[in-house]
Design a protein around this motif. Structure first.
Motif, PDB file in Angstrom:
ATOM      1  N   LEU A 158       0.829  -1.211   0.000  1.00 15.04           N
ATOM      2  CA  LEU A 158       0.000   0.000   0.000  1.00 15.04           C
ATOM      3  C   LEU A 158       0.862   1.259   0.000  1.00 15.04           C
ATOM      4  N   PHE A 159       1.935   1.252   0.776  1.00  9.57           N
ATOM      5  CA  PHE A 159       2.855   2.389   0.873  1.00  9.57           C
ATOM      6  C   PHE A 159       3.488   2.682  -0.490  1.00  9.57           C
ATOM      7  N   GLU A 160       4.060   1.648  -1.103  1.00  2.61           N
ATOM      8  CA  GLU A 160       4.728   1.822  -2.397  1.00  2.61           C
ATOM      9  C   GLU A 160       3.730   2.168  -3.495  1.00  2.61           C
ATOM     10  N   GLY A 161       2.602   1.493  -3.491  1.00  2.00           N
ATOM     11  CA  GLY A 161       1.587   1.776  -4.503  1.00  2.00           C
ATOM     12  C   GLY A 161       1.012   3.169  -4.379  1.00  2.00           C
ATOM     13  N   ALA A 162       0.832   3.616  -3.155  1.00  2.00           N
ATOM     14  CA  ALA A 162       0.306   4.967  -2.936  1.00  2.00           C
ATOM     15  C   ALA A 162       1.277   6.022  -3.460  1.00  2.00           C
ATOM     16  N   LEU A 163       2.562   5.777  -3.285  1.00  2.00           N
ATOM     17  CA  LEU A 163       3.560   6.737  -3.749  1.00  2.00           C
ATOM     18  C   LEU A 163       3.549   6.847  -5.273  1.00  2.00           C
ATOM     19  N   ILE A 164       3.566   5.734  -5.955  1.00  5.30           N
ATOM     20  CA  ILE A 164       3.599   5.777  -7.423  1.00  5.30           C
ATOM     21  C   ILE A 164       2.276   6.301  -7.989  1.00  5.30           C
ATOM     22  N   THR A 165       1.157   5.963  -7.348  1.00  3.36           N
ATOM     23  CA  THR A 165      -0.137   6.430  -7.837  1.00  3.36           C
ATOM     24  C   THR A 165      -0.321   7.925  -7.581  1.00  3.36           C
ATOM     25  N   SER A 166       0.210   8.421  -6.476  1.00  7.33           N
ATOM     26  CA  SER A 166       0.131   9.872  -6.234  1.00  7.33           C
ATOM     27  C   SER A 166       0.952  10.627  -7.279  1.00  7.33           C
ATOM     28  N   GLN A 167       2.048  10.024  -7.710  1.00  8.71           N
ATOM     29  CA  GLN A 167       2.853  10.640  -8.773  1.00  8.71           C
ATOM     30  C   GLN A 167       2.059  10.652 -10.080  1.00  8.71           C
ATOM     31  N   LEU A 168       1.430   9.539 -10.385  1.00  9.40           N
ATOM     32  CA  LEU A 168       0.676   9.410 -11.629  1.00  9.40           C
ATOM     33  C   LEU A 168      -0.450  10.447 -11.711  1.00  9.40           C
ATOM     34  N   PHE A 169      -1.201  10.593 -10.610  1.00  2.75           N
ATOM     35  CA  PHE A 169      -2.353  11.495 -10.622  1.00  2.75           C
ATOM     36  C   PHE A 169      -2.056  12.874 -10.044  1.00  2.75           C
ATOM     37  N   HIS A 170      -0.821  13.058  -9.599  1.00  3.27           N
ATOM     38  CA  HIS A 170      -0.358  14.364  -9.111  1.00  3.27           C
ATOM     39  C   HIS A 170      -1.246  14.914  -7.987  1.00  3.27           C
ATOM     40  N   ASN A 171      -1.563  14.005  -7.035  1.00  2.00           N
ATOM     41  CA  ASN A 171      -2.318  14.451  -5.866  1.00  2.00           C
ATOM     42  C   ASN A 171      -2.135  13.477  -4.701  1.00  2.00           C
ATOM     43  N   LEU A 172      -2.616  13.889  -3.547  1.00  3.12           N
ATOM     44  CA  LEU A 172      -2.443  13.113  -2.316  1.00  3.12           C
ATOM     45  C   LEU A 172      -3.499  12.040  -2.082  1.00  3.12           C
ATOM     46  N   GLU A 173      -4.531  12.014  -2.885  1.00  2.87           N
ATOM     47  CA  GLU A 173      -5.645  11.096  -2.619  1.00  2.87           C
ATOM     48  C   GLU A 173      -5.214   9.631  -2.509  1.00  2.87           C
TER      49      GLU A 173
END
Length: 186
Positions: A158-173
């Protein structure tokens, strides 16, 4: 007779200036898009000075990642020191992740970014990145040693996925969502 004291004292400063410049450029524009000449110019060093400290651009990348890893885990240690319960420590790491993501304007993880630019045959740097990521997983494993066996792996994912996904969508959600999931499972 003039001594070489000044140049010896400047040597660590020059090396650090190269690394600081590389960190900024690699993170902003990527490893492959950063040329040696740009690095030399922006660091304000002579080509000979750069090659005195680093034989190749790959050596600069490795040193940059080592320095980044050390700073990351210093921040991890500092973050969990101020918390009392396991749950508070784990959630604080997700808060730290959110702070990191915004501080780098959602440019993402230095290690994930470097990994995607590596040649498939470049194993040394890949192994270093794997070691860094495994160490983060070990942080969660140590914190969650009394939890169900797979919980630490799930939290790490979850930690790693959240980091890469926040980069992809350019937000903290994505980080906020992952934090809520972790809060529920702990």
């Amino acid at each position: 007779m003039k001594t070489n004291t000044a140049s010896k004292a400047e040597t660590p400063a020059v090396r650090q200036r190269i690394l600081d410049t590389a960190a900024r450029l690699f993170h902003r524009q990527g490893y492959n898009s950063t040329g040696i000449n740009q690095l030399i110019e922006e660091a304000g060093v002579a080509k000979a000075s750069l090659y005195q400290h680093f034989k190749t651009k790959d050596d600069i990348l490795k040193a940059y990642l080592m320095e980044t890893s050390q700073a990351w885990f210093e921040q991890v240690d500092k973050t969990i020191q101020g918390q009392y319960t396991t749950k508070e420590k784990v959630l604080a790491l997700f808060d730290m992740l959110g702070d990191f993501a915004t501080s780098v304007d959602f440019r993402g993880c230095n290690f994930q970014n470097a990994l995607v630019e590596l040649d498939i045959n470049e194993t040394d740097t890949r192994q270093f990145i794997q070691g860094h990521k495994s160490r983060m997983g070990q942080v969660f494993a140590d914190l969650l040693s009394s939890a169900e066996p797979d919980v630490a792996n799930e939290v790490t994912l979850l930690f790693e996925g959240a980091l890469i996904t926040s980069q992809l969508f350019h937000n903290l959600e994505p980080i906020k969502t992952a934090r809520r999931i972790v809060e529920r499972i702990l």
